[in-house]
Every structure is written in C-alpha cells, then in structure tokens.
Write a protein that holds these residues in place. Structure first.
Motif, PDB file in Angstrom:
ATOM      1  N   PRO A 192       0.913   1.676   0.033  1.00  0.00           N
ATOM      2  CA  PRO A 192       1.228   1.240  -1.339  1.00  0.00           C
ATOM      3  C   PRO A 192       0.402   0.040  -1.791  1.00  0.00           C
ATOM      4  N   LEU A 193      -0.045  -0.780  -0.847  1.00  0.00           N
ATOM      5  CA  LEU A 193      -0.863  -1.939  -1.204  1.00  0.00           C
ATOM      6  C   LEU A 193      -2.306  -1.527  -1.474  1.00  0.00           C
ATOM      7  N   LEU A 194      -2.842  -0.644  -0.647  1.00  0.00           N
ATOM      8  CA  LEU A 194      -4.246  -0.252  -0.758  1.00  0.00           C
ATOM      9  C   LEU A 194      -4.521   0.663  -1.941  1.00  0.00           C
ATOM     10  N   VAL A 195      -3.523   1.459  -2.322  1.00  0.00           N
ATOM     11  CA  VAL A 195      -3.755   2.533  -3.283  1.00  0.00           C
ATOM     12  C   VAL A 195      -4.238   2.028  -4.643  1.00  0.00           C
ATOM     13  N   HIS A 196      -3.902   0.796  -4.992  1.00  0.00           N
ATOM     14  CA  HIS A 196      -4.309   0.277  -6.296  1.00  0.00           C
ATOM     15  C   HIS A 196      -5.829   0.101  -6.400  1.00  0.00           C
ATOM     16  N   PHE A 197      -6.480  -0.190  -5.283  1.00  0.00           N
ATOM     17  CA  PHE A 197      -7.906  -0.510  -5.319  1.00  0.00           C
ATOM     18  C   PHE A 197      -8.785   0.697  -5.645  1.00  0.00           C
ATOM     19  N   PRO A 198      -8.635   1.844  -4.960  1.00  0.00           N
ATOM     20  CA  PRO A 198      -9.477   2.982  -5.347  1.00  0.00           C
ATOM     21  C   PRO A 198      -9.200   3.465  -6.763  1.00  0.00           C
ATOM     22  N   ILE A 199      -7.945   3.381  -7.208  1.00  0.00           N
ATOM     23  CA  ILE A 199      -7.639   3.806  -8.577  1.00  0.00           C
ATOM     24  C   ILE A 199      -8.406   2.946  -9.573  1.00  0.00           C
ATOM     25  N   ALA A 200      -8.305   1.628  -9.419  1.00  0.00           N
ATOM     26  CA  ALA A 200      -8.966   0.719 -10.359  1.00  0.00           C
ATOM     27  C   ALA A 200     -10.488   0.819 -10.256  1.00  0.00           C
ATOM     28  N   LEU A 201     -11.016   0.788  -9.040  1.00  0.00           N
ATOM     29  CA  LEU A 201     -12.464   0.764  -8.856  1.00  0.00           C
ATOM     30  C   LEU A 201     -13.126   2.064  -9.299  1.00  0.00           C
ATOM     31  N   LEU A 202     -12.537   3.192  -8.929  1.00  0.00           N
ATOM     32  CA  LEU A 202     -13.163   4.471  -9.265  1.00  0.00           C
ATOM     33  C   LEU A 202     -13.041   4.794 -10.756  1.00  0.00           C
ATOM     34  N   LEU A 203     -11.921   4.428 -11.374  1.00  0.00           N
ATOM     35  CA  LEU A 203     -11.801   4.646 -12.815  1.00  0.00           C
ATOM     36  C   LEU A 203     -12.761   3.741 -13.587  1.00  0.00           C
ATOM     37  N   LEU A 204     -12.949   2.515 -13.106  1.00  0.00           N
ATOM     38  CA  LEU A 204     -13.940   1.631 -13.724  1.00  0.00           C
ATOM     39  C   LEU A 204     -15.343   2.218 -13.582  1.00  0.00           C
ATOM     40  N   PHE A 205     -15.629   2.766 -12.418  1.00  0.00           N
ATOM     41  CA  PHE A 205     -16.928   3.406 -12.211  1.00  0.00           C
ATOM     42  C   PHE A 205     -17.160   4.513 -13.225  1.00  0.00           C
ATOM     43  N   VAL A 206     -16.179   5.399 -13.368  1.00  0.00           N
ATOM     44  CA  VAL A 206     -16.332   6.534 -14.285  1.00  0.00           C
ATOM     45  C   VAL A 206     -16.549   6.044 -15.715  1.00  0.00           C
ATOM     46  N   ALA A 207     -15.735   5.094 -16.151  1.00  0.00           N
ATOM     47  CA  ALA A 207     -15.829   4.598 -17.525  1.00  0.00           C
ATOM     48  C   ALA A 207     -17.180   3.926 -17.782  1.00  0.00           C
ATOM     49  N   ILE A 208     -17.579   3.029 -16.888  1.00  0.00           N
ATOM     50  CA  ILE A 208     -18.839   2.301 -17.083  1.00  0.00           C
ATOM     51  C   ILE A 208     -20.029   3.240 -16.989  1.00  0.00           C
ATOM     52  N   ASP A 209     -19.982   4.171 -16.048  1.00  0.00           N
ATOM     53  CA  ASP A 209     -21.119   5.067 -15.842  1.00  0.00           C
ATOM     54  C   ASP A 209     -21.331   5.987 -17.038  1.00  0.00           C
ATOM     55  N   ILE A 210     -20.240   6.496 -17.598  1.00  0.00           N
ATOM     56  CA  ILE A 210     -20.371   7.387 -18.753  1.00  0.00           C
ATOM     57  C   ILE A 210     -20.903   6.618 -19.963  1.00  0.00           C
ATOM     58  N   VAL A 211     -20.351   5.438 -20.200  1.00  0.00           N
ATOM     59  CA  VAL A 211     -20.823   4.618 -21.326  1.00  0.00           C
ATOM     60  C   VAL A 211     -22.293   4.254 -21.134  1.00  0.00           C
ATOM     61  N   ALA A 212     -22.659   3.863 -19.909  1.00  0.00           N
ATOM     62  CA  ALA A 212     -24.043   3.478 -19.626  1.00  0.00           C
ATOM     63  C   ALA A 212     -24.991   4.657 -19.797  1.00  0.00           C
ATOM     64  N   SER A 213     -24.540   5.832 -19.395  1.00  0.00           N
ATOM     65  CA  SER A 213     -25.375   7.024 -19.529  1.00  0.00           C
ATOM     66  C   SER A 213     -25.609   7.365 -20.994  1.00  0.00           C
ATOM     67  N   LEU A 214     -24.552   7.283 -21.794  1.00  0.00           N
ATOM     68  CA  LEU A 214     -24.678   7.590 -23.220  1.00  0.00           C
ATOM     69  C   LEU A 214     -25.503   6.536 -23.954  1.00  0.00           C
ATOM     70  N   ALA A 215     -25.375   5.286 -23.520  1.00  0.00           N
ATOM     71  CA  ALA A 215     -26.086   4.190 -24.190  1.00  0.00           C
ATOM     72  C   ALA A 215     -27.490   3.971 -23.636  1.00  0.00           C
ATOM     73  N   GLY A 216     -27.830   4.683 -22.568  1.00  0.00           N
ATOM     74  CA  GLY A 216     -29.148   4.510 -21.968  1.00  0.00           C
ATOM     75  C   GLY A 216     -29.340   3.144 -21.342  1.00  0.00           C
ATOM     76  N   LYS A 217     -28.336   2.689 -20.582  1.00  0.00           N
ATOM     77  CA  LYS A 217     -28.374   1.372 -19.948  1.00  0.00           C
ATOM     78  C   LYS A 217     -28.425   1.530 -18.422  1.00  0.00           C
ATOM     79  N   PRO A 218     -29.601   1.642 -17.836  1.00  0.00           N
ATOM     80  CA  PRO A 218     -29.692   1.828 -16.377  1.00  0.00           C
ATOM     81  C   PRO A 218     -29.103   0.670 -15.584  1.00  0.00           C
ATOM     82  N   ALA A 219     -29.186  -0.538 -16.114  1.00  0.00           N
ATOM     83  CA  ALA A 219     -28.619  -1.688 -15.399  1.00  0.00           C
ATOM     84  C   ALA A 219     -27.103  -1.556 -15.288  1.00  0.00           C
TER      85      ALA A 219
END
Length: 228
Positions: free
Chosen positions: A60-87
């Motif tokens: 129950p303690l660990l489960v919060h980290f993959p949820i937050a980190l992986l959802l942040l990855f998906v959100a940032i990666d999609i926005v970056a891909s659409l905006a053309g921001k490789p950084a």
C-alpha cells in the motif's frame, strides 16, 4: 511522555495548543530524545511513523509511486510529442524509468501480500484480476523503457504513434489496476486491521468451500469409476 508526532506538531504550530510556546517545544524535544534513548529502534520507528509501522506489507505504501510517476510520464510525453519538445520527452523518460522500477517493487510486494493477507472467495477473484493487471503494467512499462533506451529517446513517425498508443494503454491499465485495489480495501477491508475478524472468517469459509468442491470432484470421479 509525548510521542515524536506530537512533538513535531508542537514544533510546527509553535506549541500554542499545549500552551508551552518555544520553551515548551524545546522541553518536549529534549523529553522525546531522552525517551528515544531508552527505547529500541523499532519502538522509535513505530512512534515516529505509526501508519507505516502498522503495515503488514509495504504494497500500500509503494503503490502510489508507479501510479504517479507513470501517469506523469504519459501526460508529459504526449504533450511533448504534440508540441514538438524533445527536451520535455527526455524529462518524461526519467518518469518512465523511475515508475518502472517502483512498479517492479510494488508488484513484488503485492504478490507477497496476496499470499499472506486473509480474504474470502468474493475477494479472491478481484485480487487475481488486480495481480494480472499489475503484472501487465510492469511488463508494458518495462517494454516502453527498453524501447526508449534502445532508440535513445529518438522515436518518430509511425513508431511514435505506436509508442503513444502503448503509453495510453499503460495509463488505462494503471487506472483499472488502482480501481480494483481500492475496491478490495475500501469495500471489503482487505489488509485493514479493524476488518481482520471478518476477513479471517471469510478466508476460513473460502478454504472450506474450496475443500468441499475438491471433495465433491473426487467423489464424482470415484463414483464414475464404479461399474453399475
């Protein structure tokens, strides 16, 4: 004497609730240090972090980290891909890698918990689905991580579209996995100590039902083997 948490509260709020002010906070800290010196590390840990100390498993303690980190990855990666921001995509990669590592630790802790936590037959099916989805999240996150590392983040064209679809699938799997985990805890009280007597009874009934089904199957086989 007061516990560590109470001393932390006094320090943050200036000890106003206890009427001691700064001097009261200092006295409280000194008393806490004196108390800690005479106790074991385990007792001090339970005093400082009673919630974590009460956990029978770290899932129950660990489960919060993959949820937050992986959802942040998906959100940032999609926005970056659409905006053309490789950084931005490069930054998103680190969320993916960290989320994958935490997913591995979470799945391992979850498998251990599943073998030790009391639960009834109605929860067992939910738990198995939760396990399968969690493992799927780990496998997919690991696949995306390896892909990202192999191409050094430079994914473009049709491959980028496939990568984006897999990333969105990862987000969907995370949501469904978390939903089943919440269902087990908040509806059935799995791993909640206050609900332990209920879960222990349900687990015993589940074992009896499983044994009865096995006995019925065995009886049917024996019966089918007799000549009439």
């Amino acid at each position: 004497m007061l516990g560590w948490q109470q001393h932390l509260t006094m320090a943050v709020h200036g000890g106003a609730d206890s009427g001691g002010g700064f001097a009261g906070s200092v006295a409280g800290w000194l008393a806490a240090i004196e108390r800690a010196a005479g106790r074991s590390p385990g007792e001090n840990f339970a005093d400082l972090l009673p919630g974590i100390a009460a956990m029978e498993n770290w899932h129950p303690l660990l489960v919060h980290f993959p949820i937050a980190l992986l959802l942040l990855f998906v959100a940032i990666d999609i926005v970056a891909s659409l905006a053309g921001k490789p950084a931005w995509r490069g930054a998103a990669s680190w969320f993916l890698y960290a989320g994958t590592l935490f997913a591995a630790a979470t799945v391992a802790a979850g498998l251990i918990a599943a073998a030790n936590v009391a639960h009834g037959g109605n929860v067992h099916e939910i738990m198995e689905k939760h396990e399968h989805l969690g493992i799927s999240v780990l496998v997919l996150a690991a696949l995306l991580s390896v892909w990202r590392i192999a191409v050094k983040g430079g994914i473009g064209g049709p491959a980028n579209q496939v990568f984006g679809l897999l990333a969105m699938l990862l987000a969907g799997l995370l949501v469904f996995t978390a939903d089943l985990g919440g269902l087990m805890v908040y509806k059935f009280g799995v791993a909640v100590r206050a609900a332990d007597p209920i879960n222990q009874g349900a687990a015993q009934q589940h074992r009896h039902e499983g044994g009865a089904e096995g006995a019925d199957d065995h009886s049917a086989e024996d019966h089918g083997g007799h000549a009439h």
